[in-house]
Every structure is written in C-alpha cells, then in structure tokens.
Design an enzyme around this catalytic site. Structure first.
Site, PDB file in Angstrom:
ATOM      1  N   ARG A 109      37.006  35.285  44.413  1.00  0.00           N
ATOM      2  CA  ARG A 109      35.832  36.108  44.057  1.00  0.00           C
ATOM      3  C   ARG A 109      35.024  36.281  45.336  1.00  0.00           C
ATOM      4  O   ARG A 109      34.536  35.299  45.901  1.00  0.00           O
ATOM      5  CB  ARG A 109      34.994  35.426  42.975  1.00  0.00           C
ATOM      6  CG  ARG A 109      33.636  36.066  42.794  1.00  0.00           C
ATOM      7  CD  ARG A 109      32.935  35.641  41.528  1.00  0.00           C
ATOM      8  NE  ARG A 109      33.573  36.214  40.359  1.00  0.00           N
ATOM      9  CZ  ARG A 109      33.025  36.239  39.134  1.00  0.00           C
ATOM     10  NH1 ARG A 109      31.832  35.712  38.933  1.00  0.00           N
ATOM     11  NH2 ARG A 109      33.671  36.780  38.122  1.00  0.00           N
ATOM     12  N   HIS A 136      36.747  44.633  39.259  1.00  0.00           N
ATOM     13  CA  HIS A 136      36.842  43.368  38.500  1.00  0.00           C
ATOM     14  C   HIS A 136      38.057  43.490  37.568  1.00  0.00           C
ATOM     15  O   HIS A 136      37.938  43.551  36.346  1.00  0.00           O
ATOM     16  CB  HIS A 136      35.558  43.132  37.708  1.00  0.00           C
ATOM     17  CG  HIS A 136      35.388  41.717  37.219  1.00  0.00           C
ATOM     18  ND1 HIS A 136      36.324  40.724  37.439  1.00  0.00           N
ATOM     19  CD2 HIS A 136      34.385  41.132  36.511  1.00  0.00           C
ATOM     20  CE1 HIS A 136      35.898  39.600  36.891  1.00  0.00           C
ATOM     21  NE2 HIS A 136      34.726  39.812  36.329  1.00  0.00           N
ATOM     22  N   GLN A 139      38.711  41.083  34.498  1.00  0.00           N
ATOM     23  CA  GLN A 139      37.828  41.343  33.358  1.00  0.00           C
ATOM     24  C   GLN A 139      38.420  42.427  32.462  1.00  0.00           C
ATOM     25  O   GLN A 139      38.460  42.314  31.237  1.00  0.00           O
ATOM     26  CB  GLN A 139      36.453  41.795  33.871  1.00  0.00           C
ATOM     27  CG  GLN A 139      35.492  42.217  32.761  1.00  0.00           C
ATOM     28  CD  GLN A 139      35.105  41.066  31.867  1.00  0.00           C
ATOM     29  OE1 GLN A 139      34.764  40.004  32.368  1.00  0.00           O
ATOM     30  NE2 GLN A 139      35.153  41.250  30.559  1.00  0.00           N
ATOM     31  N   ASP A 231      26.766  46.766  31.575  1.00  0.00           N
ATOM     32  CA  ASP A 231      26.786  45.607  32.478  1.00  0.00           C
ATOM     33  C   ASP A 231      25.398  45.528  33.108  1.00  0.00           C
ATOM     34  O   ASP A 231      24.593  46.465  32.991  1.00  0.00           O
ATOM     35  CB  ASP A 231      27.894  45.819  33.533  1.00  0.00           C
ATOM     36  CG  ASP A 231      28.101  44.609  34.443  1.00  0.00           C
ATOM     37  OD1 ASP A 231      27.574  43.520  34.135  1.00  0.00           O
ATOM     38  OD2 ASP A 231      28.792  44.758  35.476  1.00  0.00           O
ATOM     39  N   CYS A 271      30.730  42.545  29.880  1.00  0.00           N
ATOM     40  CA  CYS A 271      31.542  41.521  30.556  1.00  0.00           C
ATOM     41  C   CYS A 271      30.842  40.169  30.566  1.00  0.00           C
ATOM     42  O   CYS A 271      31.509  39.136  30.688  1.00  0.00           O
ATOM     43  CB  CYS A 271      31.859  41.965  31.979  1.00  0.00           C
ATOM     44  SG  CYS A 271      30.379  42.352  32.933  1.00  0.00           S
ATOM     45  N   ARG A 299      39.779  36.527  28.268  1.00  0.00           N
ATOM     46  CA  ARG A 299      39.969  36.263  29.695  1.00  0.00           C
ATOM     47  C   ARG A 299      41.045  35.197  29.890  1.00  0.00           C
ATOM     48  O   ARG A 299      41.890  35.300  30.772  1.00  0.00           O
ATOM     49  CB  ARG A 299      38.650  35.774  30.340  1.00  0.00           C
ATOM     50  CG  ARG A 299      37.489  36.762  30.334  1.00  0.00           C
ATOM     51  CD  ARG A 299      37.761  37.965  31.188  1.00  0.00           C
ATOM     52  NE  ARG A 299      38.081  37.605  32.555  1.00  0.00           N
ATOM     53  CZ  ARG A 299      37.189  37.403  33.533  1.00  0.00           C
ATOM     54  NH1 ARG A 299      35.906  37.567  33.288  1.00  0.00           N
ATOM     55  NH2 ARG A 299      37.569  37.097  34.759  1.00  0.00           N
TER      56      ARG A 299
HETATM   57  N1   CP Z   1      32.543  38.339  33.215  1.00  0.00           N
HETATM   58  C1   CP Z   1      32.630  37.468  34.240  1.00  0.00           C
HETATM   59  O1   CP Z   1      33.369  37.657  35.188  1.00  0.00           O
HETATM   60  O2   CP Z   1      31.859  36.369  34.102  1.00  0.00           O
HETATM   61  P1   CP Z   1      31.599  35.275  35.249  1.00  0.00           P
HETATM   62  O3   CP Z   1      30.796  35.945  36.327  1.00  0.00           O
HETATM   63  O4   CP Z   1      30.833  34.187  34.563  1.00  0.00           O
HETATM   64  O5   CP Z   1      32.910  34.815  35.763  1.00  0.00           O
HETATM   65  N1  NVA Z   2      28.795  43.666  37.864  1.00  0.00           N
HETATM   66  C1  NVA Z   2      28.579  42.240  37.706  1.00  0.00           C
HETATM   67  C2  NVA Z   2      29.701  41.647  36.940  1.00  0.00           C
HETATM   68  C3  NVA Z   2      29.572  40.162  36.694  1.00  0.00           C
HETATM   69  C4  NVA Z   2      30.743  39.606  35.931  1.00  0.00           C
HETATM   70  C5  NVA Z   2      28.428  41.598  39.073  1.00  0.00           C
HETATM   71  O1  NVA Z   2      29.194  41.940  39.977  1.00  0.00           O
HETATM   72  O2  NVA Z   2      27.541  40.772  39.244  1.00  0.00           O
END
Ligand code: CP
Ligand code: NVA
Length: 312
Positions: A109, A136, A139, A231, A271, A299
């Site tokens: 990540r 993502h 997701q 989101d 998400c 997930r």
């Molecule tokens: N939806 C998602 O990716 O959640 P986290 O940021 O908690 O991993």
């Molecule tokens: N768009 C959000 C998604 C988190 C799962 C972010 O990048 O923070």
C-alpha cells in the site's frame, strides 16, 4: 509436491499492479474461485504452506491488512508486516531486491502508483497493489463479488459513483467498463477521474457493451441505479484539503433523498472507512440496503483467490 490445488487457474501476468493485470476471463474465474472459497473456507488450508508474503504499508489500514494477514494464515503461509515509507532507509529498488530473496510475494500500500511499478520492476516475485494514489484493485474484486451476490449478474448493472474521482473510482470504472456495466460518476469540477483512466475505460466500454458517463449532477447518476457507491471526500494524504473539499462536495452527500432515486432494490456501497455526515448520512449507511460489511467480508475471500491464482 504441488502446494496449490490443481483446479486453481493461474494468472498470466505475474503481478497485480492495477486492475487490468487480470484479464476479463481471469477476473471472472477469480470471482468463481472466491465464491467457492466462501462456501468452503477450509478447502485451501495448506495451499500456501512454506510460503511467505511481505505486507508493506505506507498508509494505515484496517480491512486490507487484516484480510491479507488472515488470508495468508488461513492458507498455511506466513506474513511479515512492514510499516512506514518504503524508501525511508534505502531506494525502493533495493527493498524490492532484498524482499525478492526471502518472500514469495509482496503486497504493498503506497502513496504513489510509481512505487508499486518500481517494486514490480525490481522484484521477480508477484507484487500486489493494496491501494495507491491511482488504484485500489483489491477493493474492487470484493465489490464485484458483492454486486454479483446481490444481483446474480454484473453485466447491465448501473453503478453510480457519487464523489471524488479517486483510486477506488478508477478501479471501479475500469472494471465496470469491461464487464458491460453502466458506470456513471457524479463529481464537482476539479475532482473528475484521471483523464487517462477515463479514456481507457471509455475505450474498453465500446467493445464490452458497457458505458462510462461523467456528470456534475448527482441526481442523474443516482436515478434508477442498481448501486450507489461513495468514498471519503479526502483520501489518505489529502487531509490538508479536507475543509475545502467539504465545501465543494457538500451537494454530493448520499442521503435518503438521493438514494430514493435509485431502484427499489438498490444497494448502498462504500469501501470504508466512512465519514458519516460527510459523503454519506448515518441513515443510509446503516439502512437495510447498505452492503458495506458484505464488501468488507468479501475482501478476505477475493484476496485468497487472488493469492492462489498468483502463486499457483
Ligand atoms: N477499504 C479499505 O481498503 O480499507 P482499509 O483502508 O482499512 O484497508
Ligand atoms: N480513497 C480512500 C480509500 C480508502 C480505502 C483513500 O485512498 O484514502
């Protein structure tokens, strides 16, 4: 001795850097495999025996990190979690070449999609994007499974995304376009999806029978939708813009009035994490039509399927 059950289809690409690294056929097979795993979670209990997976997280996570750790553990493997900026002590290419000697896959990540690409360039083992600034993809695997479970199909569904043209939106748009879904995104000026991703999705939709529409009108997007997805208005790394974004996105909150324009059987999707009172009201996210925890559960199943396909 083969570690992976023979019925698991192998992925052609060696990485999952972004959504299109999985072909449509592979994506459909992955959803099938995930459904099977959900039905019979013990089936692949030893599939990752002897395998180690590195989890690199530059940003916080609840769902992605927990589900990857559980997925690896429940399939007999070992995971090693490393937090913080990947290039803090040495270049990304050196991190990649170290990990490559020890582990069988890297889940990352990152702030930048470029970091995912660099890891993939320098590590021979599979690299999985666990969220970047642009995509993502993990997701959306869970989101597609959730939609398929609730509607029995994906083709022809109208998926409305109300909010920022961000990483989640990009992954949804690309997948919706290639699966023959109708993706419509409502957002204020200045927060549109990335033009290159939009062009890519529009091109894909020409042959799939799907469509991609961008509008500034949330009511147009919500009308007759099978699902309304939103989101956070400010993603991780954009916290300084939150006040400005609250003003710009205020007309784009998913509340009961907007949700009422969707089909009677429509689902609310997010998400997570969600900011109640900003992109969605408490009433909508807590309603019986909200499937946010189905998405979160899925997930685990979809990432197990992904790991099996990449490591087989
Ligand atoms: N939806 C998602 O990716 O959640 P986290 O940021 O908690 O991993
Ligand atoms: N768009 C959000 C998604 C988190 C799962 C972010 O990048 O923070």
């Amino acid at each position: 001795m083969p570690l992976i059950a023979t019925q698991v289809p192998a992925m052609l690409a060696s990485d999952f850097r972004q959504d299109l690294d999985l072909s449509v056929d592979e994506l459909l097979s992955l959803l099938e495999l995930a459904t099977d795993i959900k039905r019979d979670p013990g089936k692949h209990a030893a599939a990752l025996a002897g395998k180690s997976i590195a989890l690199l997280f530059e940003k916080p996570s609840l769902r992605t990190r927990t589900t990857f750790e559980l997925a690896v553990r429940q399939m007999g493997g070992t995971s090693i979690a490393l937090d913080g900026p990947i290039d803090e002590r040495e270049p990304v290419k050196d991190v990649a070449r170290n990990l490559d000697r020890w582990v069988n896959a890297i889940v990352a990540r990152t702030y930048l999609q470029g970091t995912i690409e660099e890891l993939s360039e320098w590590a021979a083992v599979p690299v999985i994007n666990a969220l970047s600034d642009l995509y993502h993809p993990c997701q959306v695997l869970a989101d597609l499974l959730t939609l398929q479970e609730h509607f029995g199909k994906l083709e022809g569904l109208k998926l409305a995304f109300i909010g920022d043209g961000n990483n989640v939106a990009h992954s949804l748009m690309l997948n919706a376009a290639r699966l023959g879904m109708h993706y419509i995104h409502a957002t204020p000026t200045g927060f549109m999806p990335h033009p290159l991703v939009r062009d890519q999705a529009e091109t894909i939709a020409v042959t799939s029978g799907g469509s991609v529409t961008i509008t500034h009108n949330p009511m147009e997007a919500a009308s007759d939708a099978h699902a309304i997805y939103t989101d956070v208005w400010a993603s991780m790394g954009q916290e300084k813009e939150l006040q400005m974004r609250r003003v710009r996105f205020d007309p784009y909150q998913v509340d009961e009035g907007l949700f009422a324009l969707a089909r009677p059987d429509a689902k609310f999707m997010h998400c997570l994490p969600a900011r109640r009172g900003e992109e969605v009201t408490n009433e909508v996210i807590e309603s019986s039509r909200s499937v946010v925890f189905d998405q979160a559960e899925n997930r685990l199943h979809t990432q197990k399927a992904l790991l099996l396909m990449l490591l087989s």
